[in-house]
Design a protein around this motif. Structure first.
Motif, PDB file in Angstrom:
ATOM      1  N   GLY A  12       0.838  -1.199   0.000  1.00  9.55           N
ATOM      2  CA  GLY A  12       0.000   0.000   0.000  1.00  9.55           C
ATOM      3  C   GLY A  12       0.865   1.237   0.000  1.00  9.55           C
ATOM      4  O   GLY A  12       1.693   1.440  -0.880  1.00  9.55           O
ATOM      5  N   ASP A  13       0.697   2.066   1.040  1.00  5.91           N
ATOM      6  CA  ASP A  13       1.512   3.276   1.189  1.00  5.91           C
ATOM      7  C   ASP A  13       2.700   3.063   2.116  1.00  5.91           C
ATOM      8  O   ASP A  13       3.396   4.017   2.461  1.00  5.91           O
ATOM      9  N   SER A  14       2.908   1.821   2.535  1.00  4.93           N
ATOM     10  CA  SER A  14       4.002   1.524   3.459  1.00  4.93           C
ATOM     11  C   SER A  14       5.229   0.980   2.718  1.00  4.93           C
ATOM     12  O   SER A  14       5.101   0.195   1.783  1.00  4.93           O
ATOM     13  N   LEU A  15       6.383   1.407   3.180  1.00  4.97           N
ATOM     14  CA  LEU A  15       7.664   0.941   2.642  1.00  4.97           C
ATOM     15  C   LEU A  15       8.446   0.291   3.776  1.00  4.97           C
ATOM     16  O   LEU A  15       8.810   0.954   4.751  1.00  4.97           O
ATOM     17  N   LYS A  16       8.668  -1.019   3.689  1.00  4.09           N
ATOM     18  CA  LYS A  16       9.376  -1.758   4.737  1.00  4.09           C
ATOM     19  C   LYS A  16      10.803  -2.053   4.264  1.00  4.09           C
ATOM     20  O   LYS A  16      11.003  -2.638   3.194  1.00  4.09           O
ATOM     21  N   ILE A  17      11.800  -1.628   5.038  1.00  2.55           N
ATOM     22  CA  ILE A  17      13.216  -1.792   4.671  1.00  2.55           C
ATOM     23  C   ILE A  17      13.949  -2.533   5.782  1.00  2.55           C
ATOM     24  O   ILE A  17      13.876  -2.154   6.952  1.00  2.55           O
ATOM     25  N   THR A  18      14.672  -3.593   5.423  1.00  2.00           N
ATOM     26  CA  THR A  18      15.507  -4.324   6.368  1.00  2.00           C
ATOM     27  C   THR A  18      16.967  -4.014   6.046  1.00  2.00           C
ATOM     28  O   THR A  18      17.437  -4.277   4.937  1.00  2.00           O
ATOM     29  N   SER A  19      17.686  -3.435   7.008  1.00  2.00           N
ATOM     30  CA  SER A  19      19.055  -2.983   6.736  1.00  2.00           C
ATOM     31  C   SER A  19      20.004  -3.348   7.877  1.00  2.00           C
ATOM     32  O   SER A  19      19.568  -3.755   8.954  1.00  2.00           O
ATOM     33  N   ARG A  20      21.294  -3.196   7.615  1.00  7.63           N
ATOM     34  CA  ARG A  20      22.315  -3.469   8.630  1.00  7.63           C
ATOM     35  C   ARG A  20      22.175  -2.490   9.789  1.00  7.63           C
ATOM     36  O   ARG A  20      21.984  -1.293   9.595  1.00  7.63           O
ATOM     37  N   ASP A  21      22.304  -3.009  10.996  1.00  5.44           N
ATOM     38  CA  ASP A  21      22.286  -2.177  12.199  1.00  5.44           C
ATOM     39  C   ASP A  21      23.731  -2.023  12.678  1.00  5.44           C
ATOM     40  O   ASP A  21      24.203  -2.762  13.538  1.00  5.44           O
ATOM     41  N   TYR A  22      24.433  -1.050  12.099  1.00  9.42           N
ATOM     42  CA  TYR A  22      25.857  -0.879  12.393  1.00  9.42           C
ATOM     43  C   TYR A  22      26.096  -0.461  13.840  1.00  9.42           C
ATOM     44  O   TYR A  22      27.106  -0.841  14.441  1.00  9.42           O
TER      45      TYR A  22
END
Length: 207
Positions: A65-75
């Protein structure tokens, strides 16, 4: 007859919703998006990965929908959880950590992207050629090793022979001006190789 018209009408609405959803993702994909507030530059690729121009790691993303889910490195967590010496090196293999953030796509058109969550607002625009200079570079200047860091607000940090210098730079057309020198710049197609040619020559790769 009325039922048939109703079915056609509902089918049209369904197609419109699907079309809008697809166009939103299509507008995101394939472009480099640049934030002149942070210097971040990102690209949404066709394989559902988000690419950061200054990092080797890709981050999976999903649009719902209007949501953008991002999985990224947690430095930050990696630095906290792993031991590093005074030079920033770990004696052991660094255990990677990841975090997932959900953003609301507030604005998305052909030139602007605005995403929001509870803590932050990210403003992005379609990257132009000078924007790709921002970031850290290393390479050779007249046979000597050199490092350059083009930062936001037209700030430049240059390191050579253990000496650090700071400048303001300006861009006019395809030329960069700093330290009383004017250099014609050329970026490679993938934006990761940079050449500056003037009274001296810089051959640089993105760090």
């Amino acid at each position: 007859m009325k039922n048939r018209k109703l079915i056609v009408y509902l089918f049209g609405i369904t197609l419109m919703v699907v079309s809008c959803s697809q166009s939103k993702e299509e507008k995101l994909r394939g472009n480099w998006w640049y934030s002149d507030a942070t210097g971040d530059m990102i690209k949404f690729e066709d394989d559902k990965n988000l690419l950061y121009i200054n990092e080797k790691d890709k981050s999976p993303y999903e649009i719902i929908g209007d949501s953008l889910k991002i999985t990224s490195r947690d430095y930050l967590k990696e630095i906290t959880d792993n031991s590093f010496d005074e030079n920033g090196f770990s004696s052991e293999t660094v255990e990677k950590s990841y975090k997932t953030a959900v953003w609301i796509i507030s604005t998305l058109n052909d030139s602007e992207l605005v995403i929001k969550n509870a803590d932050k607002i990210g403003y992005f625009k379609i990257a132009k050629q000078p924007d790709f200079l921002v970031g850290k570079w290393k390479g050779i200047k007249n046979g000597e090793k050199i490092r350059l860091n083009f930062r936001i607000n037209n700030e430049l940090i240059l390191k050579e022979k253990d000496e650090k210098k700071e400048f303001k730079y300006t861009i006019k057309g395809n030329k960069i001006i700093f330290d009383s020198g004017e250099y014609e710049y050329t970026l490679s197609k993938d934006k990761n190789h940079l050449e500056l040619k003037g009274n001296v020559e810089f051959i640089l790769d993105r760090k």
